[in-house]
Design a protein around this motif. Structure first.
Motif, PDB file in Angstrom:
ATOM      1  N   MET A   1       0.845  -1.192   0.000  1.00  0.00           N
ATOM      2  CA  MET A   1       0.000   0.000   0.000  1.00  0.00           C
ATOM      3  C   MET A   1       0.883   1.246   0.000  1.00  0.00           C
ATOM      4  O   MET A   1       1.846   1.318   0.754  1.00  0.00           O
ATOM      5  N   PRO A   2       0.576   2.238  -0.834  1.00  0.00           N
ATOM      6  CA  PRO A   2       1.415   3.430  -0.886  1.00  0.00           C
ATOM      7  C   PRO A   2       1.288   4.281   0.379  1.00  0.00           C
ATOM      8  O   PRO A   2       0.287   4.213   1.088  1.00  0.00           O
ATOM      9  N   ARG A   3       2.326   5.043   0.625  1.00  0.00           N
ATOM     10  CA  ARG A   3       2.361   5.920   1.805  1.00  0.00           C
ATOM     11  C   ARG A   3       1.378   7.073   1.590  1.00  0.00           C
ATOM     12  O   ARG A   3       1.351   7.694   0.539  1.00  0.00           O
ATOM     13  N   SER A   4       0.612   7.366   2.613  1.00  0.00           N
ATOM     14  CA  SER A   4      -0.383   8.430   2.509  1.00  0.00           C
ATOM     15  C   SER A   4       0.063   9.636   3.340  1.00  0.00           C
ATOM     16  O   SER A   4       0.354   9.500   4.520  1.00  0.00           O
ATOM     17  N   VAL A   5       0.147  10.770   2.687  1.00  0.00           N
ATOM     18  CA  VAL A   5       0.506  11.996   3.403  1.00  0.00           C
ATOM     19  C   VAL A   5      -0.596  13.016   3.137  1.00  0.00           C
ATOM     20  O   VAL A   5      -0.940  13.264   1.992  1.00  0.00           O
ATOM     21  N   ASN A   6      -1.109  13.596   4.179  1.00  0.00           N
ATOM     22  CA  ASN A   6      -2.195  14.553   4.006  1.00  0.00           C
ATOM     23  C   ASN A   6      -1.603  15.947   3.838  1.00  0.00           C
ATOM     24  O   ASN A   6      -1.604  16.761   4.750  1.00  0.00           O
ATOM     25  N   SER A   7      -1.104  16.216   2.646  1.00  0.00           N
ATOM     26  CA  SER A   7      -0.425  17.493   2.418  1.00  0.00           C
ATOM     27  C   SER A   7      -1.401  18.671   2.442  1.00  0.00           C
ATOM     28  O   SER A   7      -0.990  19.791   2.704  1.00  0.00           O
TER      29      SER A   7
END
Length: 114
Positions: A1-7
């Motif tokens: 699963m790709p890394r999720s960043v809430n930019s």
């Protein structure tokens, strides 16, 4: 699963801090880490000084009442003691305003307590 960043949220958080630094000098207004410290310090000062403002104004009112009472030969403490004894329900803010802006009304209060 790709890394999720809430930019989106991160950027909003930084923008909120930088918006609060409007008017600051130098790096305090545009470098996030410096601005964050400056804003936190400013918030501490504003919280503290909201309390101090009340003390400062009370002191100012007392000085004004004292100056007004001394024109009629009384000290502040004598005047306030007699005001309380005669059940006059005027607080220091109102008395100070009368002493400064309405001397004839203040004189009426002084005459009533003498």
């Amino acid at each position: 699963m790709p890394r999720s960043v809430n930019s989106v949220a991160s950027r909003a958080r930084r923008k909120k801090i930088l918006k609060q630094t409007k008017g600051y000098f130098g790096r305090r207004k545009n470098v996030y880490t410096v601005a964050k410290n400056a804003v936190e310090k400013g918030m501490v000062y504003s919280y503290r000084d909201r309390k101090n403002k009340k003390r400062t104004f009370r002191g100012l009112w007392i000085q004004r009442i004292n100056a007004g009472a001394r024109q009629y030969g009384m000290s502040y403490s004598q005047f306030m003691g007699k005001v309380k004894a005669n059940n006059i329900e005027l607080n220091r803010k109102v008395l100070a305003d009368l002493a400064m802006n309405n001397p004839e009304a203040f004189k009426a209060v002084v005459d009533q307590v003498k």
